[in-house]
Motif scaffolding. Sequence first.
Motif, PDB file in Angstrom:
ATOM      1  N   GLN A  84      -8.142   7.824   3.455  1.00 48.77           N
ATOM      2  CA  GLN A  84      -7.768   6.524   4.016  1.00 48.77           C
ATOM      3  C   GLN A  84      -6.336   6.167   3.632  1.00 48.77           C
ATOM      4  OE1 GLN A  84      -9.416   5.006   6.141  1.00 48.77           O
ATOM      5  NE2 GLN A  84     -11.633   5.094   5.766  1.00 48.77           N
ATOM      6  N   TYR A  85      -5.861   6.784   2.515  1.00 48.59           N
ATOM      7  CA  TYR A  85      -4.497   6.540   2.053  1.00 48.59           C
ATOM      8  C   TYR A  85      -3.834   7.878   1.884  1.00 48.59           C
ATOM      9  CZ  TYR A  85      -7.134   2.602   0.348  1.00 48.59           C
ATOM     10  OH  TYR A  85      -7.971   1.548   0.252  1.00 48.59           O
ATOM     11  N   VAL A  86      -2.547   7.949   2.136  1.00 47.85           N
ATOM     12  CA  VAL A  86      -1.855   9.175   1.763  1.00 47.85           C
ATOM     13  C   VAL A  86      -0.784   8.817   0.740  1.00 47.85           C
ATOM     14  CG1 VAL A  86      -2.313  10.486   3.831  1.00 47.85           C
ATOM     15  CG2 VAL A  86      -0.366   8.939   3.779  1.00 47.85           C
ATOM     16  N   LEU A 106      -3.977  11.365   7.196  1.00 49.10           N
ATOM     17  CA  LEU A 106      -4.748  10.133   7.261  1.00 49.10           C
ATOM     18  C   LEU A 106      -5.978  10.369   8.135  1.00 49.10           C
ATOM     19  CD1 LEU A 106      -2.274   7.190   7.868  1.00 49.10           C
ATOM     20  CD2 LEU A 106      -3.893   7.438   6.003  1.00 49.10           C
ATOM     21  N   ASP A 108      -7.357   8.424  10.196  1.00 46.46           N
ATOM     22  CA  ASP A 108      -7.206   7.931  11.569  1.00 46.46           C
ATOM     23  C   ASP A 108      -6.650   9.000  12.508  1.00 46.46           C
ATOM     24  OD1 ASP A 108      -6.746   6.311   9.445  1.00 46.46           O
ATOM     25  OD2 ASP A 108      -5.391   4.945  10.502  1.00 46.46           O
ATOM     26  N   ALA A 111      -9.143  11.176  14.449  1.00 44.40           N
ATOM     27  CA  ALA A 111     -10.037  10.601  15.441  1.00 44.40           C
ATOM     28  C   ALA A 111      -9.757  11.295  16.776  1.00 44.40           C
ATOM     29  CB  ALA A 111      -9.794   9.103  15.555  1.00 44.40           C
ATOM     30  N   ASP A 112      -8.508  11.693  16.916  1.00 40.38           N
ATOM     31  CA  ASP A 112      -8.068  12.407  18.103  1.00 40.38           C
ATOM     32  C   ASP A 112      -8.478  13.879  17.974  1.00 40.38           C
ATOM     33  OD1 ASP A 112      -6.811  13.051  20.360  1.00 40.38           O
ATOM     34  OD2 ASP A 112      -4.805  12.388  19.732  1.00 40.38           O
ATOM     35  N   GLU A 133       3.331   9.962   7.318  1.00 38.99           N
ATOM     36  CA  GLU A 133       3.536   8.925   6.304  1.00 38.99           C
ATOM     37  C   GLU A 133       3.925   9.531   4.957  1.00 38.99           C
ATOM     38  OE1 GLU A 133       1.103   5.349   4.397  1.00 38.99           O
ATOM     39  OE2 GLU A 133       0.674   5.633   6.521  1.00 38.99           O
TER      40      GLU A 133
ATOM     41  N   ARG B 314      -8.255   1.523  21.404  1.00 39.25           N
ATOM     42  CA  ARG B 314      -7.879   2.435  20.320  1.00 39.25           C
ATOM     43  C   ARG B 314      -6.675   1.902  19.560  1.00 39.25           C
ATOM     44  NH1 ARG B 314      -7.383   8.634  21.228  1.00 39.25           N
ATOM     45  NH2 ARG B 314      -6.922   8.377  19.027  1.00 39.25           N
ATOM     46  N   GLN B 318      -6.539   1.240  15.573  1.00 40.25           N
ATOM     47  CA  GLN B 318      -5.494   1.798  14.711  1.00 40.25           C
ATOM     48  C   GLN B 318      -4.832   0.718  13.864  1.00 40.25           C
ATOM     49  OE1 GLN B 318      -4.094   4.752  14.171  1.00 40.25           O
ATOM     50  NE2 GLN B 318      -5.319   6.029  15.535  1.00 40.25           N
ATOM     51  N   LEU B 321      -7.032  -0.592  11.139  1.00 44.54           N
ATOM     52  CA  LEU B 321      -7.068   0.339  10.010  1.00 44.54           C
ATOM     53  C   LEU B 321      -5.814   0.221   9.156  1.00 44.54           C
ATOM     54  CD1 LEU B 321      -8.565   3.604  11.519  1.00 44.54           C
ATOM     55  CD2 LEU B 321      -9.431   2.327   9.567  1.00 44.54           C
ATOM     56  N   ARG B 325      -5.653  -0.947   5.295  1.00 48.30           N
ATOM     57  CA  ARG B 325      -5.057  -0.090   4.277  1.00 48.30           C
ATOM     58  C   ARG B 325      -4.048  -0.869   3.443  1.00 48.30           C
ATOM     59  NH1 ARG B 325      -5.311   4.577   7.163  1.00 48.30           N
ATOM     60  NH2 ARG B 325      -3.602   3.932   8.508  1.00 48.30           N
ATOM     61  N   ARG B 329      -4.388  -1.828  -0.570  1.00 51.46           N
ATOM     62  CA  ARG B 329      -3.324  -1.503  -1.523  1.00 51.46           C
ATOM     63  C   ARG B 329      -2.958  -2.704  -2.349  1.00 51.46           C
ATOM     64  NH1 ARG B 329      -0.577   2.074   2.045  1.00 51.46           N
ATOM     65  NH2 ARG B 329      -1.049   4.123   1.220  1.00 51.46           N
ATOM     66  N   PRO B 334      -5.243   2.552  -4.838  1.00 48.47           N
ATOM     67  CA  PRO B 334      -5.922   3.762  -5.298  1.00 48.47           C
ATOM     68  C   PRO B 334      -5.020   4.652  -6.153  1.00 48.47           C
ATOM     69  CG  PRO B 334      -6.226   3.452  -2.946  1.00 48.47           C
ATOM     70  CD  PRO B 334      -5.251   2.435  -3.380  1.00 48.47           C
ATOM     71  N   ARG B 351       7.871   3.058  -0.379  1.00 46.29           N
ATOM     72  CA  ARG B 351       7.511   2.243   0.783  1.00 46.29           C
ATOM     73  C   ARG B 351       8.402   1.027   0.934  1.00 46.29           C
ATOM     74  NH1 ARG B 351       2.416   4.137   1.855  1.00 46.29           N
ATOM     75  NH2 ARG B 351       1.573   4.956  -0.055  1.00 46.29           N
TER      76      ARG B 351
END
Lengths: 217, 469
Positions: A84-86, A106, A108, A111-112, A133, B314, B318, B321, B325, B329, B334, B351
């Motif tokens: 879920q996180y990178v 990720l 997501d 999903a593709d 990312e 979709r 996205q 999500l 996320r 954070r 995590p 980031r």
Amino acid sequence: MRVVLAEDSVLLREGLVRLLAEAGHEVVAAVGDAPSLLLAVAEHTPDVAVVDVRMPPDHTDDGLRAAVEARRRQPGLAVVVLSQYVEASYAADLLGDGRGGVAYLLKDRVADLDALARALDAVAGGGTALDPEVVAQLLARRRPDDPLAALTPREREVLALVAEGRSNTAIREALVVSEGAVEKHVANIFTKLGLPPSTSDHRRVLAAVTYLRATST
Amino acid sequence: MSAATGTVPLPPSGTAAVTPPPPPPAGPAPGRSASPLGWLRRTPGDLLYLLTGLPVAVASAVVGWVLSSLVTGLASTVVLLPVALLVLLATLACARGFAHLERFRLSWTGERIPAPAPAGSPLTPPAPNRTGRWWRWWDWLRDGQLWLDLLHGAIAVALATLTWSITVTWLVTGLAGVSYWAWGERAEAAAGRGSITVAGITGLPVAGQVVVGVVLLVTLVPVARGLAFAHAAFARGTIGNSSVRALAQRVEVLTATRAAASDAEAAALRSLERDLHDGPQQRLVRLEMDLAATQRRLAAGDAEAATSALGEARQQAQEALAELRALSRGIAPPVLVDRGLVAAVESLASRSAVPAVVRADLGPSLAGRRLPSAVERTAYFVVAEALTNAAKHSGARAVVVDLRGEPQPEATWLVVRVEDDGPGGADPESAAGTGLRGLRARAESVDGALTVASPAGGPTVVEARLPLR
């Protein structure tokens, strides 16, 4: 391809099994925690392990550690690590053995169906695929005498795509430039950063990522 | 707060943003050697203290008596009551001054008397409706310590008279004895045999007088030590920070920081709820709508419209999500749990909207070690908030994040420093400073402190100091 899947969420496990089957792969085992992953890999000797990072028993990076361990025990095992996180520091663990055959994405993204299939094909061929990312994180790290500053904006874009595991052809398509231009950019980047030139895709990724990691510490 | 001030003031009139943990309760005399040689080393300080003791004590008592009498005199006339009150406050202020002096003088003897914290410590400000001069004076009058200071002054004069007399007698007699050979014969010749005595002993030969003198000077060492110790014991009981008082202060600090931390937590939860509501929840509602639309279009046989609605659906999924996320954070990153502070801060920096450099030098005692999770979290969120602020408000072009381990005798401190090259002038008391105020509460709840310095013209420096125990 024969795939072992490790994912603790039943919902996602079922979804991934379905996706993998649809992509034409055989899921020989689907497990829900890190120790079971190691057992399943030992039992089935799959081509690829698709692994979630956060899993029981510790619910931290168990899956990642198990994936690294599985590759140590079975050299040549390709892994696709999903999360879920990178985080760039996790990618460093995966790439640490320098052998390629690693994807870190990720959740997501897969999903593709196409994206999942691409990642599986890349790692099965010994290539490397990093989530954009992760690459962005690696590129964003700085130090006072930043050698990345020597790169032109276009070259930084190309470096990012190289680190993601794209081939020159894929880069050409993504940036809408000629094949020759891409080759020139890549050659320039490798020269500016003092990296040995390389044509093998995953060697290129490793070189780029090793370089980016080195600059971040 | 003006932009040039160095520290975040604590409301409403606090003086110190840095609140070091209170010193440990005063124990017996500090760890100097109790051997005779150790005592000998302390003798000069003891003597200096004892010999200056009487004048100081007399001055203290005289000032105390005069002012107290004045208060009584003035208070007997109703119209002069306010004046009496002022004089009383002056009396107490003088008593406090003399108490400071006494503690300082006692430090000559090697006795450390920890000073009690003043009433209304910065962490427990008076209620908002009880600010202003009169309330401050009232708080003074209620502060038991000031009355103890006054009491100390009144009693110390008696003690000092006694100890001063003993010291002077012992010292002078001893000196007279050892030097008798130089002046005794002549003095007796002049005044008549037997008229001069040392220590009340007459008729001793010169050698005998000298021996008596030597004995007195040697015994002066323990005597001076004992007398100074008596003063110190008395001071410790009156003008020192007793262990009970130290504990009471600790409880006060803990109560205040706990309340502040739980307030900060509640505020964080509220903002989290708001973020969930405004972000992913809305996205999921929209997703549901898009899916329903797809269903309708499929039922109507319009495959093309259904495909485009699915594309939008979709997109919403996205975005939901990505927002979730980002939110997770902000709650429990995590990477912090998995990899520790340095990796997490590096991830934050990578980031950051403003380019950020991380310099981590935790020192040999901390490097590679996991820090207590409360400290890690606090440090992480300080960096996160500072980076966000730098990006949002400061107009900075570069940020430097420093993580440093600082060994101190009582504990190793983690120092987190975030400096940007913006124009400064950040005001932590403004609406934009809410996050920083919450972080300050967080830092204080782990006995740390947070300071913000943002002079006009820059740079803005946010620094958290957190003890590791």
